[in-house]
Design an enzyme around this catalytic site. Structure first.
Site, mmCIF file in Angstrom:
data_model
loop_
_atom_site.group_PDB
_atom_site.id
_atom_site.type_symbol
_atom_site.label_atom_id
_atom_site.label_comp_id
_atom_site.label_asym_id
_atom_site.label_seq_id
_atom_site.Cartn_x
_atom_site.Cartn_y
_atom_site.Cartn_z
ATOM 1 N N HIS A 171 -2.888 -3.314 18.805
ATOM 2 C CA HIS A 171 -4.071 -4.116 18.482
ATOM 3 C C HIS A 171 -5.276 -3.841 19.384
ATOM 4 O O HIS A 171 -6.343 -4.407 19.158
ATOM 5 C CB HIS A 171 -3.713 -5.614 18.533
ATOM 6 C CG HIS A 171 -2.745 -6.004 17.464
ATOM 7 N ND1 HIS A 171 -1.383 -5.965 17.654
ATOM 8 C CD2 HIS A 171 -2.947 -6.368 16.175
ATOM 9 C CE1 HIS A 171 -0.785 -6.334 16.526
ATOM 10 N NE2 HIS A 171 -1.711 -6.569 15.623
ATOM 11 N N HIS A 181 0.835 -1.202 0.000
ATOM 12 C CA HIS A 181 0.000 0.000 0.000
ATOM 13 C C HIS A 181 0.870 1.252 0.000
ATOM 14 O O HIS A 181 2.102 1.189 -0.086
ATOM 15 C CB HIS A 181 -0.999 -0.021 1.163
ATOM 16 C CG HIS A 181 -0.389 -0.069 2.527
ATOM 17 N ND1 HIS A 181 0.494 0.882 2.969
ATOM 18 C CD2 HIS A 181 -0.521 -0.951 3.535
ATOM 19 C CE1 HIS A 181 0.866 0.593 4.191
ATOM 20 N NE2 HIS A 181 0.276 -0.533 4.562
ATOM 21 N N CYS A 218 -2.623 -3.940 24.306
ATOM 22 C CA CYS A 218 -1.566 -3.751 23.312
ATOM 23 C C CYS A 218 -1.852 -2.457 22.543
ATOM 24 O O CYS A 218 -2.965 -2.281 22.032
ATOM 25 C CB CYS A 218 -1.564 -4.953 22.354
ATOM 26 S SG CYS A 218 -0.757 -4.568 20.790
ATOM 27 N N LYS A 226 -6.418 7.176 10.075
ATOM 28 C CA LYS A 226 -5.428 6.112 9.951
ATOM 29 C C LYS A 226 -5.809 5.240 8.746
ATOM 30 O O LYS A 226 -6.997 4.980 8.539
ATOM 31 C CB LYS A 226 -5.472 5.287 11.242
ATOM 32 C CG LYS A 226 -4.286 4.415 11.409
ATOM 33 C CD LYS A 226 -4.240 3.750 12.759
ATOM 34 C CE LYS A 226 -3.157 2.695 12.665
ATOM 35 N NZ LYS A 226 -3.047 1.828 13.752
ATOM 36 N N HIS A 285 4.122 1.453 2.216
ATOM 37 C CA HIS A 285 5.272 0.704 1.696
ATOM 38 C C HIS A 285 5.880 1.443 0.501
ATOM 39 O O HIS A 285 7.098 1.534 0.353
ATOM 40 C CB HIS A 285 4.863 -0.698 1.234
ATOM 41 C CG HIS A 285 4.108 -1.489 2.269
ATOM 42 N ND1 HIS A 285 2.858 -2.004 2.046
ATOM 43 C CD2 HIS A 285 4.432 -1.832 3.530
ATOM 44 C CE1 HIS A 285 2.446 -2.647 3.122
ATOM 45 N NE2 HIS A 285 3.385 -2.555 4.045
ATOM 46 N N CYS A 297 1.061 -9.092 17.700
ATOM 47 C CA CYS A 297 2.437 -8.585 17.514
ATOM 48 C C CYS A 297 3.460 -9.706 17.574
ATOM 49 O O CYS A 297 4.630 -9.478 17.271
ATOM 50 C CB CYS A 297 2.812 -7.596 18.610
ATOM 51 S SG CYS A 297 1.763 -6.178 18.716
ATOM 52 N N CYS A 308 1.142 -10.692 23.197
ATOM 53 C CA CYS A 308 0.154 -10.258 22.197
ATOM 54 C C CYS A 308 0.363 -11.116 20.955
ATOM 55 O O CYS A 308 1.433 -11.065 20.345
ATOM 56 C CB CYS A 308 0.302 -8.777 21.865
ATOM 57 S SG CYS A 308 -0.732 -8.328 20.449
HETATM 58 N N1 MSP Z 1 8.414 -6.865 8.587
HETATM 59 C C1 MSP Z 1 8.572 -5.727 9.406
HETATM 60 C C2 MSP Z 1 9.848 -5.011 9.136
HETATM 61 C C3 MSP Z 1 11.078 -5.832 9.308
HETATM 62 S S1 MSP Z 1 12.507 -4.951 8.885
HETATM 63 C C4 MSP Z 1 13.739 -5.905 9.363
HETATM 64 C C5 MSP Z 1 7.411 -4.772 9.170
HETATM 65 N N2 MSP Z 1 6.770 -4.885 8.000
HETATM 66 S S2 MSP Z 1 5.537 -3.949 7.520
HETATM 67 O O1 MSP Z 1 5.029 -4.546 6.305
HETATM 68 O O2 MSP Z 1 4.612 -3.764 8.579
HETATM 69 O O3 MSP Z 1 6.191 -2.616 7.112
HETATM 70 C C6 MSP Z 1 6.340 -1.551 7.999
HETATM 71 C C7 MSP Z 1 6.893 -0.407 7.215
HETATM 72 O O4 MSP Z 1 6.037 -0.098 6.097
HETATM 73 C C8 MSP Z 1 6.997 0.914 7.952
HETATM 74 O O5 MSP Z 1 8.116 0.987 8.783
HETATM 75 C C9 MSP Z 1 7.049 1.862 6.788
HETATM 76 O O6 MSP Z 1 8.277 1.760 6.161
HETATM 77 C C10 MSP Z 1 5.982 1.290 5.879
HETATM 78 N N3 MSP Z 1 4.652 1.750 6.263
HETATM 79 C C11 MSP Z 1 3.566 0.961 6.511
HETATM 80 N N4 MSP Z 1 2.498 1.772 6.759
HETATM 81 C C12 MSP Z 1 2.865 3.065 6.691
HETATM 82 C C13 MSP Z 1 2.174 4.296 6.726
HETATM 83 N N5 MSP Z 1 0.880 4.379 6.964
HETATM 84 N N6 MSP Z 1 2.894 5.412 6.500
HETATM 85 C C14 MSP Z 1 4.210 5.385 6.189
HETATM 86 N N7 MSP Z 1 4.885 4.243 6.118
HETATM 87 C C15 MSP Z 1 4.307 3.077 6.557
HETATM 88 O O7 MSP Z 1 7.176 -3.943 10.021
#
Ligand code: MSP
Length: 638
Positions: free
Chosen positions: A147, A19, A144, A296, A22, A130, A127
């Site tokens: 969640h 999304h 948590c 959000k 990412h 998490c 949790c």
């Molecule tokens: N798998 C772990 C990361 C492991 S790194 C060794 C993880 N994955 S995640 O799919 O949840 O990705 C989190 C990351 O996605 C955030 O740190 C950010 O880079 C990006 N984002 C996910 N949602 C976001 C927003 N709403 N806004 C900005 N970036 C965000 O955590």
């Protein structure tokens, strides 16, 4: 030898499709990579997917797949998306890659042999969302924070990493290395956390509870905690311990993450590296969160922004520009399609696009499409203003890019573009062109404008590589034009070279059309949201579609969307359909519709709906599928 510059994104969980969040992080990584590469560094960008753990197992189960089938499919979506957003990663790592699995085992063994991993019984608050234990003080109202669920008390025998042992070292390291965690607010957050005693980290999960993970090398009954596994990707990708890339790029690494995963990166990872006697990373760079229209972003709110849909509708370059311009790195930002259209029109179509076409058109008209010589003008008369502004802007841009203030860097360039637009108005080339004695001056003015746009294009190239390329090509610069020198100097554009024809860079978008159903002009056609993953014919066969005749229809009280229908499918069903905005009840009586006949009943505004009417839904409403002819009620649809 070029200075190495290694940049990483988080490896994303494959429990959901990519999304906006990412996409933002990965676009930032690409912009940083392009900027430093243009400045002569030897860059390496790593991204990938995080594929182990309970979350993934649950998502795979819900999709009716094995974990490996499921992770391979979703990982493919991430991998396939990046090139379409013009992101050029050097490597895509998966935590199910055998080489990664091997490295995780080696790191665990190393820390275990050193005595920093021990076995112990533990009772704590866990949790499941998490996949981790929580300390009391981390909970919010006993729940948590992510969640909003009360964690369960579980007692388990597990392996622990002596993270607490490295607390003082970490505090000292953060304080002695000011850029280690940035921006400052996140460094302070980590330091605040480290004011309390740091607990040891549970790094195992018993296989009785979770099998989808990396087996501990010293105990076959456990798998590795998913965060311990995931963080190691940053070095396993480089072939630690003696891979050539590891030797070259480590520890010249800049990790890039959002604030949600500050703790694992700011605390677990440096202490893990320290314990394994591996040099600690150079910096952790943390950005804020994207909300959508101030809320959000979440599946349940149905406001998840699909990056590809946006990029297809408005163009990849405009999408990248908006994200980089709108978010101040480190702070939260809000995404809205109307704000994006506003910016595309104001900055890209108006300010940049018009200036570019205007300048090239004038150069074709007044100097025969040839870059004039600046030397013939009277600098006193026109002023050296633009050149000075350009150099000041380039310096400000550089400082902002180096400091990860991307929006400021972009603002500096657009401020300069605004100045060039004013320069056109005040220097009035069309007036100069009428006086023979002013031709030298005309050349000077046009040269300044062309050279100013050459510089702007080079500086915007990390964010909008294709646009910059088109601009430079039209300015007669040819391929491979963005070199370290071209970024901060004036007078690179050679007089006498031939200019290309003017081309509209960004067509203006009609806000109403774009926000309704129509695609922005000039943008590739987008036919609705991206397709869902393929399904097998067997999945389709499970759905029983039937022709139904509408016997009666009435509005559902207090709802503007819903109609309650009595439908003959061979048996009479009550069906609630969200089509009241498109049809008056009387329009439907006697019509044939297509019904999902074996859908579990659901209550909508207090009425039980025993099926669903199929409709094409777009921005203008829901248009029911009305089969031709007069097939009898109950006829299967296939
Ligand atoms: N798998 C772990 C990361 C492991 S790194 C060794 C993880 N994955 S995640 O799919 O949840 O990705 C989190 C990351 O996605 C955030 O740190 C950010 O880079 C990006 N984002 C996910 N949602 C976001 C927003 N709403 N806004 C900005 N970036 C965000 O955590």
């Amino acid at each position: 030898m070029a200075e190495p510059f290694y940049i990483t994104t988080p490896i994303y969980y494959v429990n959901a499709r990519p999304h906006l969040g990412h996409a933002y992080t990965t676009i930032v990584a690409d912009v940083v990579r392009r900027y430093h590469r243009a400045n002569g560094k030897d860059t390496y960008l790593l991204t990938g997917t995080d594929e182990h753990g309970d979350k993934i197992v649950r998502a795979a189960k819900a999709a009716g797949k094995t974990p490996l089938e499921f992770v391979t499919e979703i990982s493919g979506l991430f991998r396939g998306l990046w090139p379409r957003l013009e992101i050029g990663h050097d490597q895509f790592i998966r935590t199910t890659d055998p080489s990664h699995i091997k490295t995780v085992g080696e790191i665990l063994q190393r820390i275990y042999d050193k005595g920093d991993i021990y076995h112990s019984e533990y009772e704590g608050l866990y949790c499941f969302g998490c996949e981790r234990f929580y300390g009391e003080r981390e909970l919010v109202d006993g729940k948590c924070p992510d969640h909003q669920t009360v964690p369960e008390t579980i007692k388990e025998s597990n392996y622990f990493f002596r993270m607490g042992k490295y607390q003082d070292w970490l505090i000292d390291h953060i304080q002695k290395n000011p850029g280690f965690i940035q921006p400052e607010r996140y460094k302070n957050e980590v330091l605040a956390f480290l004011r309390e005693p740091l607990e040891d980290l549970c790094v195992s999960r018993p296989k009785s509870r979770l099998k989808w993970g990396i087996t501990l090398p010293f105990d076959n009954n456990y798998v590795c905690y998913v965060w311990f596994d995931a963080l190691v990707n940053y070095i396993s990708a480089l072939g630690w311990p003696d891979g050539e890339r590891f030797g070259k790029y480590w520890p010249a690494v800049r990790h890039l993450v959002a604030k949600d995963i500050l703790k694992p990166h700011g605390i677990y990872w440096p202490t893990m590296l320290k314990a394994a006697a591996i040099p600690v990373y150079q910096s952790l760079n943390v950005h804020g969160y994207w909300n959508v229209e101030e809320s959000k972003m979440s599946k349940s709110l149905g406001n998840v922004v699909e990056p590809l849909a946006m990029a297809e509708k408005y163009g990849v370059e405009a999408f990248r520009y908006f994200l980089m311009r709108e978010m101040a790195f480190g702070l939260d930002a809000s995404f809205s399609e109307s704000a994006m259209v506003g910016r595309i029109n104001a900055d890209l179509a108006n300010d940049l696009g018009n200036l570019f076409t205007r300048t090239l058109t004038m150069a074709h008209k007044y100097t025969g499409g040839i870059v004039p010589s600046p030397g013939d003008g009277d600098a006193e008369e026109t002023g050296e203003g633009l050149r000075k502004d350009a150099l000041a802007m380039a310096a400000e841009y550089r400082a902002s890019m180096e400091g990860w203030h991307f929006h400021k860097a972009i603002m500096a360039v657009f401020d300069f573009i605004g100045k060039m637009n004013k320069y056109v108005d005040t220097s009035q080339p069309w007036v100069l062109a009428k006086r023979k004695e002013a031709f030298g001056q005309l050349g000077f003015v046009l040269y300044n404008l062309l050279e100013g746009q050459r510089l702007a294009a080079c500086l915007l190239a990390p964010v909008m590589p294709k646009t910059a390329s088109v601009m430079l090509e039209r300015l007669g610069m040819g391929e491979g034009q963005v070199s370290p020198e071209s970024l901060g100097r004036w007078g690179i554009l050679p007089p006498g070279s031939r200019l290309g024809k003017a081309v509209p860079l960004f067509p203006r978008i009609d806000m109403e059309k774009a926000m309704g159903t129509e695609t922005a002009p000039g943008a590739p056609v987008s036919s609705g949201p991206p397709l869902k993953p393929q399904v097998d014919i067997e999945v389709l066969r499970q759905i029983d579609l039937r022709v139904g005749k509408v016997l009666s229809a009435e509005r559902v009280p207090k709802s503007s969307k819903l109609l309650k229908l009595e439908v003959d499918l061979g048996e009479i069903r009550t069906i609630v359909a969200g089509i009241a905005k498109t049809y008056a009840p009387e329009d439907l009586v006697g019509k044939n519709v297509v019904v999902v006949a074996n859908l579990a009943p659901a209550r909508l505004m207090g009425v039980e709906s025993q099926g669903m009417v199929l409709a094409a839904v777009d921005g203008s409403g829901a248009h029911a599928l009305l089969p031709d002819g007069d097939p009898p009620p109950g006829t299967p649809v296939s």
